[in-house]
Design a protein around this motif. Structure first.
Motif, PDB file in Angstrom:
ATOM      1  N   ALA A   1      -9.663   1.631   3.725  1.00 13.72           N
ATOM      2  CA  ALA A   1      -8.949   2.890   3.986  1.00 13.72           C
ATOM      3  C   ALA A   1      -8.937   3.790   2.757  1.00 13.72           C
ATOM      4  N   ALA A   2      -8.748   3.184   1.584  1.00 16.26           N
ATOM      5  CA  ALA A   2      -8.750   3.971   0.344  1.00 16.26           C
ATOM      6  C   ALA A   2     -10.123   4.589   0.108  1.00 16.26           C
ATOM      7  N   ASN A   3     -11.176   3.848   0.419  1.00 18.22           N
ATOM      8  CA  ASN A   3     -12.531   4.388   0.267  1.00 18.22           C
ATOM      9  C   ASN A   3     -12.779   5.521   1.259  1.00 18.22           C
ATOM     10  N   LEU A   4     -12.302   5.354   2.490  1.00 21.08           N
ATOM     11  CA  LEU A   4     -12.470   6.407   3.492  1.00 21.08           C
ATOM     12  C   LEU A   4     -11.714   7.674   3.099  1.00 21.08           C
ATOM     13  N   LYS A   5     -10.547   7.494   2.506  1.00 23.63           N
ATOM     14  CA  LYS A   5      -9.782   8.655   2.053  1.00 23.63           C
ATOM     15  C   LYS A   5     -10.582   9.438   1.012  1.00 23.63           C
ATOM     16  N   CYS A   6     -11.251   8.704   0.137  1.00 23.63           N
ATOM     17  CA  CYS A   6     -12.059   9.343  -0.897  1.00 23.63           C
ATOM     18  C   CYS A   6     -13.285  10.036  -0.300  1.00 23.63           C
ATOM     19  N   ILE A   7     -13.930   9.391   0.669  1.00 22.94           N
ATOM     20  CA  ILE A   7     -15.170   9.907   1.255  1.00 22.94           C
ATOM     21  C   ILE A   7     -14.911  11.007   2.277  1.00 22.94           C
ATOM     22  N   LEU A   8     -13.909  10.789   3.160  1.00 15.07           N
ATOM     23  CA  LEU A   8     -13.701  11.674   4.309  1.00 15.07           C
ATOM     24  C   LEU A   8     -12.372  12.421   4.280  1.00 15.07           C
ATOM     25  N   ASN A   9     -11.578  12.178   3.256  1.00 16.34           N
ATOM     26  CA  ASN A   9     -10.288  12.865   3.098  1.00 16.34           C
ATOM     27  C   ASN A   9      -9.337  12.601   4.269  1.00 16.34           C
ATOM     28  N   ILE A  10      -9.315  11.352   4.759  1.00 13.85           N
ATOM     29  CA  ILE A  10      -8.385  10.968   5.822  1.00 13.85           C
ATOM     30  C   ILE A  10      -7.200  10.255   5.182  1.00 13.85           C
ATOM     31  N   PRO A  11      -5.979  10.731   5.392  1.00 15.52           N
ATOM     32  CA  PRO A  11      -4.819  10.055   4.811  1.00 15.52           C
ATOM     33  C   PRO A  11      -4.639   8.665   5.424  1.00 15.52           C
ATOM     34  N   PHE A  12      -3.955   7.774   4.690  1.00  9.85           N
ATOM     35  CA  PHE A  12      -3.744   6.446   5.250  1.00  9.85           C
ATOM     36  C   PHE A  12      -2.393   5.864   4.880  1.00  9.85           C
ATOM     37  N   ALA A  13      -1.903   5.061   5.805  1.00  6.13           N
ATOM     38  CA  ALA A  13      -0.728   4.223   5.583  1.00  6.13           C
ATOM     39  C   ALA A  13      -1.191   2.781   5.663  1.00  6.13           C
ATOM     40  N   ILE A  14      -0.434   1.886   5.057  1.00  6.56           N
ATOM     41  CA  ILE A  14      -0.822   0.484   5.079  1.00  6.56           C
ATOM     42  C   ILE A  14       0.370  -0.421   5.342  1.00  6.56           C
ATOM     43  N   THR A  15       0.144  -1.435   6.163  1.00  6.75           N
ATOM     44  CA  THR A  15       1.054  -2.566   6.304  1.00  6.75           C
ATOM     45  C   THR A  15       0.310  -3.753   5.707  1.00  6.75           C
ATOM     46  N   PHE A  16       0.826  -4.305   4.619  1.00  6.88           N
ATOM     47  CA  PHE A  16       0.111  -5.393   3.950  1.00  6.88           C
ATOM     48  C   PHE A  16       0.173  -6.704   4.744  1.00  6.88           C
ATOM     49  N   HIS A  17       1.248  -6.942   5.458  1.00  4.31           N
ATOM     50  CA  HIS A  17       1.469  -8.173   6.226  1.00  4.31           C
ATOM     51  C   HIS A  17       1.698  -9.393   5.336  1.00  4.31           C
ATOM     52  N   ALA A  18       1.167  -9.392   4.146  1.00  2.00           N
ATOM     53  CA  ALA A  18       1.408 -10.441   3.148  1.00  2.00           C
ATOM     54  C   ALA A  18       0.953  -9.879   1.815  1.00  2.00           C
ATOM     55  N   LEU A  19       1.615 -10.286   0.746  1.00  2.80           N
ATOM     56  CA  LEU A  19       1.307  -9.765  -0.582  1.00  2.80           C
ATOM     57  C   LEU A  19       0.751 -10.875  -1.468  1.00  2.80           C
ATOM     58  N   GLY A  20      -0.314 -10.544  -2.190  1.00  2.00           N
ATOM     59  CA  GLY A  20      -0.974 -11.532  -3.029  1.00  2.00           C
ATOM     60  C   GLY A  20      -0.077 -12.131  -4.093  1.00  2.00           C
ATOM     61  N   HIS A  21       0.766 -11.308  -4.744  1.00  2.00           N
ATOM     62  CA  HIS A  21       1.672 -11.819  -5.780  1.00  2.00           C
ATOM     63  C   HIS A  21       2.620 -12.864  -5.203  1.00  2.00           C
TER      64      HIS A  21
END
Length: 429
Positions: free
Chosen positions: A122-142
């Motif tokens: 999603a972050a890459n798409l925002k950079c390429i296509l300027n589409i905003p994004f929200a995220i639900t991580f569902h679990a965190l690596g830390h």
């Protein structure tokens, strides 16, 4: 139906809404993605769910339900791969999405990413296509690293990727207050970026059934105290803790523990090493005669198991949210859960069930004995549980909150685009 129908792209790289639940890598995220997509479509949104192509017998695009398509993106070999091993295929996933968007000529108003690898896309798409994004991580690596240590098989760069996503996301959806706190404490996520929106349950799938009817349909002993453990067969879920607790009961033979889940419908340790480990623990503690491993069950069958139980138990070491307690409560069954993560948010101690320390079989056994000895109290707890989930945790309630957030992000983005266009016109003049 909305006048201007927003078009949302879900990315859920390893958790397809089409997957059969109960395996090592299929569980709450699959349910969340499937249900929120369906309910958003009913509210007037168009949704495309992008997931990794792992079954060659499936077409690339499936018109799943009205308003929702499932799009299979080729990223690595078209076969099942453990989610811990698919990070390297995310550049191919990103390019696959870009190619699909270009070929289809679609204009997504927003991307909602699920899990950190989807967030990377999603972050890459925002950079390429300027589409905003929200995220639900569902679990965190830390958090996972804290609880699993060296047994965590995800690549070490996961933590840095998650930190970068936190910076780039327009909004972060935390599933419970603990999730919000972890995002702020471990990732320095700004509070204004975080919105708490829980998971939910489907009242079409889960609802009260008379206990006698449920037990009869499953061929269970009407006179036993039945306790239920249901979910994915992975060590962190604490199924071993529930098994060990039986040996602390004064009369283990008065109880039957049903363990629902696994890689196959018929319990097979060869297919599920965790199942074999659990069976060995049961034998070591002399409680194997009190336990029935049922194997994986269909969604249609689960409500009968929830309704047949006197108590549903979920005692993981940690739990980002946990959907199964909601499903149990929706069937009018009290829950004993670990005092961790999302469970301490959904289960109200003494009101809808009880909270106990994780990895403490003695404390769990004491609470089981306390509750099963008081049928009237169990009934009240079950009634309270039913009220709570219907008041706060229906998928309709959840998607109302998601829709409000989406509309806010889309409006801000459209305003920004109009301002940019206006500036370009003035400059050109």
């Amino acid at each position: 139906m909305k006048v201007n129908q927003p078009y949302i792209a879900f990315i859920s790289e390893h958790a397809s809404p089409l997957a059969t639940l109960g395996g090592v890598d299929t569980g709450g995220q699959n349910v969340y993605v499937a249900q929120t997509a369906k309910y958003l479509a009913r509210k007037g949104y168009k949704v495309d769910v992008f997931t990794r192509w792992e079954d060659a017998s499936l077409p690339q695009t499936i018109n799943w339900v009205p308003g929702v398509r499932v799009v299979h993106v080729k990223a690595g070999p078209v076969e099942v791969i453990a989610k811990e091993n698919i990070l390297d295929f995310m550049p191919e996933f990103t390019q696959g999405m870009v190619d699909f968007i270009s070929a289809e000529g679609v204009n997504y108003d927003l991307v909602h990413a699920h899990f950190f690898m989807s967030g990377l896309v999603a972050a890459n798409l925002k950079c390429i296509l300027n589409i905003p994004f929200a995220i639900t991580f569902h679990a965190l690596g830390h958090v996972r690293r804290i609880h699993q240590g060296n047994s965590d098989q995800f690549p070490p760069q996961r933590l840095q990727i998650e930190e970068d996503i936190v910076k780039k996301a327009d909004y972060i959806i935390a599933e419970c207050p603990q999730d919000r706190d972890d995002l702020m404490n471990y990732y320095k996520a700004p509070s204004y970026k975080i919105v708490v929106i829980p998971c939910g349950f489907s009242h079409q799938e889960f609802y009260p059934i008379e206990k006698k009817v449920a037990r009869k349909s499953l061929g269970l002993d009407a006179n036993k105290h039945i306790i239920l453990q249901l979910g994915r067969m992975v060590p962190r879920k604490g199924v071993d803790n529930v098994i060990r607790s039986l040996s602390y009961l004064k009369d283990p033979q008065s109880v039957q523990l049903l363990i629902v889940g696994g890689e196959s419908e018929i319990p097979n340790p060869a297919e599920s090493p965790e199942l074999g480990r659990l069976q060995k623990i049961a034998a070591e503690h002399g409680v194997e005669m009190c336990i029935k491993f049922t194997g994986r069950k269909s969604r249609e069958q689960l409500k009968f198991y929830y309704a047949a139980a006197d108590i549903f138990i979920s005692t993981p070491w940690y739990e980002p949210f946990g959907i199964t307690p909601l499903e149990a409560m929706a069937c009018g069954t009290p829950v004993i859960g670990s005092n961790v993560g999302g469970i301490k948010y959904t289960v109200v101690d003494g009101e809808t069930g009880a909270l106990v320390p994780p990895e403490d079989p003695s404390a769990l056994a004491a609470k089981v004995e306390e509750l099963v000895s008081d049928a009237k109290r169990l009934q009240v707890l079950g009634q309270n549980a039913l009220k709570r989930v219907n008041n706060y945790f229906t998928w309709s309630h959840v998607t109302d909150k998601l829709a409000a957030l989406y509309d806010k992000v889309i409006a801000v983005n459209h305003k920004g685009l109009l301002e940019q266009l206006s500036k370009e016109k003035i400059k050109a003049a």
